[in-house]
Design a protein around this motif. Structure first.
Motif, mmCIF file in Angstrom:
data_model
loop_
_atom_site.group_PDB
_atom_site.id
_atom_site.type_symbol
_atom_site.label_atom_id
_atom_site.label_comp_id
_atom_site.label_asym_id
_atom_site.label_seq_id
_atom_site.Cartn_x
_atom_site.Cartn_y
_atom_site.Cartn_z
ATOM 1 N N UNK A 39 1.322 25.517 2.214
ATOM 2 C CA UNK A 39 0.818 23.891 1.982
ATOM 3 C C UNK A 39 0.668 23.754 0.568
ATOM 4 N N UNK A 40 1.196 22.650 0.116
ATOM 5 C CA UNK A 40 1.103 22.282 -1.201
ATOM 6 C C UNK A 40 0.073 21.062 -1.187
ATOM 7 N N UNK A 41 -0.777 21.062 -2.218
ATOM 8 C CA UNK A 41 -1.550 19.899 -2.436
ATOM 9 C C UNK A 41 -1.467 19.364 -4.000
ATOM 10 N N UNK A 42 -1.118 18.140 -4.098
ATOM 11 C CA UNK A 42 -1.120 17.611 -5.479
ATOM 12 C C UNK A 42 -1.951 16.677 -5.767
ATOM 13 N N UNK A 43 -2.994 16.493 -6.796
ATOM 14 C CA UNK A 43 -3.994 15.808 -7.139
ATOM 15 C C UNK A 43 -3.585 14.926 -8.050
ATOM 16 N N UNK A 44 -3.468 13.824 -8.154
ATOM 17 C CA UNK A 44 -3.130 12.915 -9.315
ATOM 18 C C UNK A 44 -4.378 11.982 -9.799
ATOM 19 N N UNK A 45 -4.674 12.418 -10.986
ATOM 20 C CA UNK A 45 -5.863 11.523 -11.599
ATOM 21 C C UNK A 45 -5.343 10.548 -12.357
ATOM 22 N N UNK A 46 -5.963 9.329 -12.017
ATOM 23 C CA UNK A 46 -5.515 8.069 -12.693
ATOM 24 C C UNK A 46 -6.727 7.532 -13.390
ATOM 25 N N UNK A 47 -6.410 7.252 -14.710
ATOM 26 C CA UNK A 47 -7.669 6.408 -15.439
ATOM 27 C C UNK A 47 -8.009 5.314 -14.750
ATOM 28 N N UNK A 48 -9.312 4.980 -14.982
ATOM 29 C CA UNK A 48 -9.944 3.808 -14.238
ATOM 30 C C UNK A 48 -9.552 2.415 -14.573
ATOM 31 N N UNK A 49 -8.762 2.508 -15.864
ATOM 32 C CA UNK A 49 -8.093 1.237 -16.283
ATOM 33 C C UNK A 49 -6.808 1.141 -15.715
ATOM 34 N N UNK A 50 -6.220 1.933 -14.969
ATOM 35 C CA UNK A 50 -4.998 1.840 -14.473
ATOM 36 C C UNK A 50 -5.137 1.811 -12.792
ATOM 37 N N UNK A 51 -6.405 1.480 -12.261
ATOM 38 C CA UNK A 51 -6.550 1.520 -10.930
ATOM 39 C C UNK A 51 -7.265 0.179 -10.596
ATOM 40 N N UNK A 52 -6.627 -0.492 -9.723
ATOM 41 C CA UNK A 52 -6.971 -1.833 -9.471
ATOM 42 C C UNK A 52 -7.820 -1.804 -8.172
ATOM 43 N N UNK A 53 -8.874 -2.690 -8.074
ATOM 44 C CA UNK A 53 -9.750 -3.077 -7.074
ATOM 45 C C UNK A 53 -10.003 -4.501 -6.923
ATOM 46 N N UNK A 54 -9.505 -5.060 -6.032
ATOM 47 C CA UNK A 54 -9.591 -6.402 -5.789
ATOM 48 C C UNK A 54 -8.992 -7.439 -6.787
ATOM 49 N N UNK A 55 -8.141 -6.891 -7.581
ATOM 50 C CA UNK A 55 -7.382 -7.707 -8.497
ATOM 51 C C UNK A 55 -7.813 -7.086 -9.689
ATOM 52 N N UNK A 56 -8.647 -6.480 -9.944
ATOM 53 C CA UNK A 56 -9.572 -6.099 -11.131
ATOM 54 C C UNK A 56 -9.325 -4.717 -11.641
ATOM 55 N N UNK A 57 -9.234 -4.154 -12.896
ATOM 56 C CA UNK A 57 -9.419 -2.783 -12.993
ATOM 57 C C UNK A 57 -10.527 -2.439 -12.742
ATOM 58 N N UNK A 58 -10.637 -0.967 -12.025
ATOM 59 C CA UNK A 58 -11.771 -0.289 -11.606
ATOM 60 C C UNK A 58 -12.803 -0.133 -12.906
ATOM 61 N N UNK A 59 -12.385 -0.309 -14.103
ATOM 62 C CA UNK A 59 -13.375 0.204 -15.280
ATOM 63 C C UNK A 59 -14.063 -1.364 -15.506
ATOM 64 N N UNK A 60 -13.491 -2.529 -15.103
ATOM 65 C CA UNK A 60 -14.427 -3.688 -15.228
ATOM 66 C C UNK A 60 -15.361 -3.683 -13.848
ATOM 67 N N UNK A 61 -14.813 -3.274 -12.724
ATOM 68 C CA UNK A 61 -15.465 -3.247 -11.508
ATOM 69 C C UNK A 61 -16.668 -2.506 -11.447
ATOM 70 N N UNK A 62 -16.396 -1.390 -12.081
ATOM 71 C CA UNK A 62 -17.643 -0.160 -12.136
ATOM 72 C C UNK A 62 -18.979 -0.776 -13.085
ATOM 73 N N UNK A 63 -18.437 -1.586 -14.244
ATOM 74 C CA UNK A 63 -19.265 -2.044 -15.228
ATOM 75 C C UNK A 63 -20.240 -3.128 -14.389
ATOM 76 N N UNK A 64 -19.818 -3.908 -13.462
ATOM 77 C CA UNK A 64 -20.632 -5.093 -12.899
ATOM 78 C C UNK A 64 -21.569 -4.326 -11.787
#
Length: 65
Positions: A39-64
């Motif tokens: 079994x192989x497990x690959x974890x990809x960590x993505x900066x919150x500025x590169x992760x979109x939630x509802x059309x907005x970067x997660x960095x903005x969503x989490x601020x609100x």
């Protein structure tokens, strides 16, 4: 050989990432009757500025919150 890829927003503690790898490996091994060594497990960590939630970067969503 099962390969599992998991994408997460970066920032979790290494201990939590390691626990995730152990638990996912165990679950996949048991579910597919596949040796743990295969079994192989690959974890990809993505900066919150590169992760979109509802059309907005997660960095903005989490601020609100």
């Amino acid at each position: 050989m099962p390969i599992v890829q998991i994408s997460l927003i970066e920032g979790r503690e290494l201990e939590k990432i390691n626990k995730l790898i152990v638990e996912v490996t165990k679950t996949v091994s048991e579910s597919l009757d596949s040796p743990v060594e295969n079994v192989r497990v690959i974890i990809n960590e993505v900066p919150n500025t590169h992760w979109g939630i509802g059309g907005r970067p997660a960095s903005e969503v989490r601020k609100s919150k």
